[in-house]
Design a protein around this motif. Structure first.
Motif, PDB file in Angstrom:
ATOM      1  N   GLY A   1       2.741  11.444  -6.862  1.00 51.28           N
ATOM      2  CA  GLY A   1       1.733  10.964  -6.713  1.00 51.28           C
ATOM      3  C   GLY A   1       1.579   9.692  -8.017  1.00 51.28           C
ATOM      4  N   ILE A   2       2.658   9.319  -8.530  1.00 49.40           N
ATOM      5  CA  ILE A   2       2.644   8.625  -9.681  1.00 49.40           C
ATOM      6  C   ILE A   2       2.213   7.124  -9.234  1.00 49.40           C
ATOM      7  N   ILE A   3       2.605   6.680  -7.737  1.00 48.33           N
ATOM      8  CA  ILE A   3       2.232   5.339  -7.507  1.00 48.33           C
ATOM      9  C   ILE A   3       0.732   5.605  -7.018  1.00 48.33           C
ATOM     10  N   ASN A   4      -0.106   5.218  -7.503  1.00 47.26           N
ATOM     11  CA  ASN A   4      -1.605   5.306  -7.010  1.00 47.26           C
ATOM     12  C   ASN A   4      -2.695   4.318  -7.592  1.00 47.26           C
ATOM     13  N   ARG A   5      -3.838   4.525  -7.162  1.00 46.94           N
ATOM     14  CA  ARG A   5      -4.818   3.209  -7.567  1.00 46.94           C
ATOM     15  C   ARG A   5      -4.705   2.799  -9.089  1.00 46.94           C
ATOM     16  N   ASP A   6      -4.692   4.137  -9.911  1.00 49.58           N
ATOM     17  CA  ASP A   6      -4.948   3.631 -11.331  1.00 49.58           C
ATOM     18  C   ASP A   6      -3.509   3.031 -11.587  1.00 49.58           C
ATOM     19  N   LEU A   7      -2.215   3.488 -11.385  1.00 49.00           N
ATOM     20  CA  LEU A   7      -1.163   2.480 -11.350  1.00 49.00           C
ATOM     21  C   LEU A   7      -1.372   1.056 -11.081  1.00 49.00           C
ATOM     22  N   ILE A   8      -1.684   0.817  -9.630  1.00 48.64           N
ATOM     23  CA  ILE A   8      -1.827  -0.419  -9.309  1.00 48.64           C
ATOM     24  C   ILE A   8      -2.699  -1.214  -9.902  1.00 48.64           C
TER      25      ILE A   8
ATOM     26  N   VAL B   1       3.562  -6.762  -6.504  1.00 48.72           N
ATOM     27  CA  VAL B   1       4.544  -5.957  -5.364  1.00 48.72           C
ATOM     28  C   VAL B   1       5.114  -4.694  -5.857  1.00 48.72           C
ATOM     29  N   ILE B   2       5.182  -3.689  -4.775  1.00 52.96           N
ATOM     30  CA  ILE B   2       5.434  -2.429  -5.005  1.00 52.96           C
ATOM     31  C   ILE B   2       6.879  -2.280  -4.162  1.00 52.96           C
ATOM     32  N   ILE B   3       7.731  -1.581  -4.695  1.00 56.77           N
ATOM     33  CA  ILE B   3       9.041  -1.199  -3.806  1.00 56.77           C
ATOM     34  C   ILE B   3       9.387   0.107  -4.170  1.00 56.77           C
ATOM     35  N   ASN B   4       9.090   1.111  -3.192  1.00 54.84           N
ATOM     36  CA  ASN B   4       9.560   2.374  -3.544  1.00 54.84           C
ATOM     37  C   ASN B   4      10.668   3.053  -2.864  1.00 54.84           C
ATOM     38  N   ALA B   5      12.003   3.374  -3.431  1.00 58.72           N
ATOM     39  CA  ALA B   5      13.120   3.842  -2.828  1.00 58.72           C
ATOM     40  C   ALA B   5      13.282   5.262  -3.470  1.00 58.72           C
ATOM     41  N   GLY B   6      12.151   5.611  -4.210  1.00 61.00           N
ATOM     42  CA  GLY B   6      12.492   7.112  -4.588  1.00 61.00           C
ATOM     43  C   GLY B   6      12.155   8.122  -3.698  1.00 61.00           C
ATOM     44  N   ARG B   7      10.974   8.497  -3.697  1.00 61.97           N
ATOM     45  CA  ARG B   7      10.767   9.772  -2.870  1.00 61.97           C
ATOM     46  C   ARG B   7       9.168   9.442  -2.330  1.00 61.97           C
ATOM     47  N   GLY B   8       8.836   9.781  -1.047  1.00 63.84           N
ATOM     48  CA  GLY B   8       7.620   9.634  -0.559  1.00 63.84           C
ATOM     49  C   GLY B   8       6.536  10.237  -1.342  1.00 63.84           C
ATOM     50  N   LYS B   9       6.649  11.393  -1.861  1.00 63.96           N
ATOM     51  CA  LYS B   9       5.638  12.273  -2.395  1.00 63.96           C
ATOM     52  C   LYS B   9       5.194  11.562  -3.839  1.00 63.96           C
ATOM     53  N   GLN B  10       5.771  10.626  -4.155  1.00 64.83           N
ATOM     54  CA  GLN B  10       5.602   9.868  -5.402  1.00 64.83           C
ATOM     55  C   GLN B  10       4.482   8.955  -5.165  1.00 64.83           C
ATOM     56  N   GLN B  11       4.074   8.548  -3.893  1.00 66.38           N
ATOM     57  CA  GLN B  11       3.248   7.663  -3.749  1.00 66.38           C
ATOM     58  C   GLN B  11       1.744   7.986  -2.851  1.00 66.38           C
ATOM     59  N   VAL B  12       0.708   7.650  -3.319  1.00 66.63           N
ATOM     60  CA  VAL B  12      -0.427   8.079  -2.634  1.00 66.63           C
ATOM     61  C   VAL B  12      -0.822   6.807  -1.452  1.00 66.63           C
ATOM     62  N   GLU B  13      -0.340   7.165  -0.329  1.00 66.63           N
ATOM     63  CA  GLU B  13      -0.459   6.119   0.833  1.00 66.63           C
ATOM     64  C   GLU B  13      -1.665   5.597   0.982  1.00 66.63           C
ATOM     65  N   GLY B  14      -2.535   6.126   1.069  1.00 68.84           N
ATOM     66  CA  GLY B  14      -3.896   5.621   1.236  1.00 68.84           C
ATOM     67  C   GLY B  14      -4.429   4.827   0.040  1.00 68.84           C
ATOM     68  N   ASP B  15      -3.915   4.905  -1.343  1.00 61.95           N
ATOM     69  CA  ASP B  15      -4.133   4.008  -2.287  1.00 61.95           C
ATOM     70  C   ASP B  15      -3.496   2.505  -2.048  1.00 61.95           C
ATOM     71  N   ILE B  16      -2.180   2.819  -1.477  1.00 60.04           N
ATOM     72  CA  ILE B  16      -1.491   1.654  -1.513  1.00 60.04           C
ATOM     73  C   ILE B  16      -1.958   0.548  -0.196  1.00 60.04           C
ATOM     74  N   LEU B  17      -2.192   1.335   0.687  1.00 61.10           N
ATOM     75  CA  LEU B  17      -2.981   0.668   1.785  1.00 61.10           C
ATOM     76  C   LEU B  17      -4.203   0.194   1.522  1.00 61.10           C
ATOM     77  N   ALA B  18      -5.041   0.772   0.744  1.00 59.89           N
ATOM     78  CA  ALA B  18      -6.420  -0.088   0.306  1.00 59.89           C
ATOM     79  C   ALA B  18      -6.165  -1.080  -0.889  1.00 59.89           C
ATOM     80  N   ALA B  19      -5.158  -1.067  -1.507  1.00 66.86           N
ATOM     81  CA  ALA B  19      -4.624  -2.041  -2.353  1.00 66.86           C
ATOM     82  C   ALA B  19      -4.521  -3.044  -1.634  1.00 66.86           C
ATOM     83  N   LEU B  20      -3.518  -3.030  -0.528  1.00 62.65           N
ATOM     84  CA  LEU B  20      -2.701  -4.077   0.261  1.00 62.65           C
ATOM     85  C   LEU B  20      -4.137  -4.973   1.023  1.00 62.65           C
ATOM     86  N   ASP B  21      -5.167  -4.153   1.351  1.00 67.67           N
ATOM     87  CA  ASP B  21      -6.195  -4.788   2.107  1.00 67.67           C
ATOM     88  C   ASP B  21      -7.098  -5.667   1.329  1.00 67.67           C
ATOM     89  N   SER B  22      -7.210  -4.939  -0.043  1.00 67.96           N
ATOM     90  CA  SER B  22      -8.154  -5.480  -0.796  1.00 67.96           C
ATOM     91  C   SER B  22      -7.479  -6.876  -1.550  1.00 67.96           C
TER      92      SER B  22
END
Length: 314
Positions: A203-210, A223-244
């Protein structure tokens, strides 16, 4: 002495064929057709079934066939006394660097905007900045992250890296530890995640990091590029940041659930580039050659390279 493949998500025949061709002297087996378990001394694994590795009484060495080792470490029955080795093969490293460079350039040169104009038959030149105007930050400075950072530096980007422990890479501004994390984020226009998956990176890629990423770059938002692991990203936070507009775009190769469900909003989001966990695909021939070199070292009583520190998770 025998070697067994424990693979449940890839075509195992490609791997066994490669190993038999390169090492005809080895006894090659696949699960569940394992034969006498006492014969097995080496295991090639990716998402192994629970209890299988533990059931091999003479197992000497386990190889993780992917770029990471989290798919092995999450097995609760993994034997504590058997070394686990990760893959550090130059072809895999180059594939990851290709992906990172491709995605950084895609956003830097605004290729998605060009694609949209082409679909609408619209001739619209627009200003583009030089690479030296863009600060790229690479999270994770292992073999993969270091090589990707160096390739980006050669293209003229301002490159920094962040890792848990201090690294020194010529031409790369290196940050380390939690005390320097915010400073690393604040100077980063394009963030690349190549961290291993550990409890600390979940969950390291989250709203606070962004929120801490730079807004001073040519694109106006990070811009965020994640080729690590899916569990490192909070997907709802990424979508909200893209939309805002808090994020300009994202390139995602990994997801919390894979394959990515058809219902996922990532598929059709205009600011997202989706790839199917293919950034550094494991090539059976190349990986087999690497593993075989390690097996020969072990047989000769030499140390095996890239043994995993299980406490650190990589």
């Amino acid at each position: 002495m025998a070697l067994i493949y424990l693979i449940n998500s890839w075509p195992v025949e490609e791997w066994t064929t490669a190993m038999r061709r390169q090492a005809p002297d080895l006894d090659i087996r696949t699960w569940p057709d394992a034969g006498r378990l006492e014969d097995i001394t080496y295991a090639m694994a990716w998402l192994p079934p629970a209890n299988v590795l533990k059931s091999l009484p003479n197992l000497k060495l386990i190889f993780s066939l992917g770029a990471g080792v989290d798919a092995i470490l999450k097995d609760p029955t993994l034997p504590d006394d058997v070394p686990l080795a990760r893959i550090a093969e130059p072809d895999l490293t180059m594939r990851m660097s290709e992906y990172v460079v491709l995605q950084v350039l895609l956003h830097h040169r605004q290729q998605r905007r060009h694609d949209e104009n082409q679909r609408h038959r619209r001739w619209e030149p627009f200003p583009e900045r030089s690479a030296s105007a863009v600060s790229v930050g690479v999270m994770g400075l292992g073999v993969l992250g270091t090589d990707a950072a160096q390739k980006l530096k050669l293209l003229g980007f301002k490159v920094a890296g962040w890792s848990r422990s201090r690294k020194s890479i010529p031409g790369i501004d290196c940050f380390a530890g939690p005390q320097e994390f915010d400073s690393f984020l604040e100077r980063t226009d394009i963030l690349v995640c190549l961290l291993p998956h550990t409890p600390e990176t979940t969950g390291i890629i989250n709203r606070d990091l962004i929120a801490k990423l730079s807004r001073k770059g040519p694109l106006g938002a990070p811009v965020i590029i994640n080729a690590g692991r899916g569990k490192q990203q909070v997907e709802g936070d990424i979508l909200a940041a893209l939309d805002s507009g808090a994020l300009h775009a994202a390139s995602l190769d990994v997801f919390a659930t894979e394959p990515l469900p058809e219902s996922s909003p990532f598929w059709l989001h205009p600011k997202v580039t989706v790839t199917p966990h293919a950034a550094a695909d494991s090539d059976p021939e190349m990986i087999t050659a690497y593993v075989l070199r390690q097996i020969r070292r072990h047989q000769q009583g030499l140390s095996v390279e890239n043994i995993v520190d299980r406490k650190r998770g990589y």
